[in-house]
Design an enzyme around this catalytic site. Structure first.
Site: not given
Length: 319
Positions: A77, A161, A234, A236, A260, A265, A286-289
């Site tokens: 996004t 979200l 979750t 930034r 997350d 990163e 950074h796995i939420a997505w």
């Protein structure tokens, strides 16, 4: 049409048949690279009509040296990894994908909330360390467990979200406050920013990272929160002042936090959250997505963006 995927590793071995269908329909070639370094961009993209990138940055020098390039498809996004001004001046279209990961991010948000509220991560570790095996009774209750029912959840960021998190929170019987923007008068249905923090048992962040939200949660904000409150991020990493968060956790200004995302990163050893070893902090990479269903939707949307571009249709166009 030559399609180049610069960081296919972010698609986690997803089914790329939707892109292969484009290949068949448009008599084009799809070239996929697991990742691409800055020095490899020109070599990987020299014949590209379409570039697909998640996090690989394409700056001014990259774009002006790719005369064949017609379309950049961002596999995400956020658009801050592309020089949009140069893309426009070069006549390069840019698309993104929104909404594909809502279910995945909402699910991970509650994974983190439930883990902290039930202290399940500590109980799992207890079992690995033989603490239950050595217990004098049938259960082990050496970490507090809190119910979500009747707790107050403050949501910062009320897009898809935030609204998704609100729906699940209400199913748990939680009271939900939608935070107003900092230093702004409260709109109907919103709660003053400082007041929303003061009332919260849980704060969950779902805002984009902008100049307005950079370090939105810092020392002053932690001082407003309950010592029993937990913070979930979750969104930034840059939205939360990481040094201030470590201080708040160490000094018990808040009870716990789960994130997350980090300000830089992949994670660096020098990051204060990585260095912090307290058991009241959970970090996920950074796995939420990244549910398999989310990634499948992402690939499908990218393919539709490409088809729309070649049909002269304006679909998810940023430039």
């Amino acid at each position: 049409m030559n399609i180049v995927i610069l960081d296919a590793a972010t698609l986690n071995n997803a089914d790329l048949s939707a892109l292969n269908n484009i290949n068949e329909q448009a008599n084009s070639v799809v070239k996929s690279y697991e990742t691409t370094s800055k020095s490899q961009i020109q070599e990987h993209c020299k014949n590209a009509d379409v570039i697909i990138t998640n996090k690989i940055c394409l700056g001014h020098e990259d774009l002006i040296n790719l005369p064949k390039l017609k379309l950049i498809c961002i596999a995400a996004t956020g658009t801050n990894n592309i020089d949009l001004v140069t893309a426009k001046s070069q006549g390069i279209a840019v698309t993104n994908v929104a909404g594909y990961s809502t279910a995945s991010v909402v699910q991970h948000t509650f994974t983190l909330i439930l883990t902290l509220m039930s202290n399940s991560h500590k109980y799992i570790q207890d079992c690995k360390n033989d603490a239950w095996q050595k217990s004098d009774m049938f259960c082990l209750l050496n970490h507090p467990i809190s119910e979500l029912e009747n707790k107050t959840l403050t949501i910062i960021g009320y897009g898809a979200l935030g609204k998704g998190v609100e729906n699940i929170a209400k199913a748990f019987g939680m009271k939900v406050l939608i935070s107003e923007r900092k230093n702004q008068a409260s709109r109907e249905g919103r709660t003053n920013f400082e007041s929303a923090l003061k009332q919260a048992d849980i704060v969950s962040i779902h805002s984009p990272l902008t100049e307005e939200t950079k370090s939105l949660i810092s020392n002053n904000e932690f001082s407003l929160m309950k010592p029993t409150a937990v913070l979930i991020n979750t969104a930034r990493g840059g939205i939360v002042d990481e040094t201030a968060l470590v201080k708040a956790l160490k000094n018990k200004l808040i009870a716990a936090s789960a994130t997350d995302v980090l300000s830089l990163e992949p994670a660096k050893e020098s990051n204060p959250l990585i260095q912090y070893k307290g058991d009241n902090l959970i970090i996920t990479p950074h796995i939420a997505w990244g549910s398999k269903e989310s990634i499948a939707r992402l690939v499908k949307e990218i393919s539709l963006n490409i088809i729309a571009f070649y049909n002269d249709e304006n679909r998810n166009r940023i430039v």
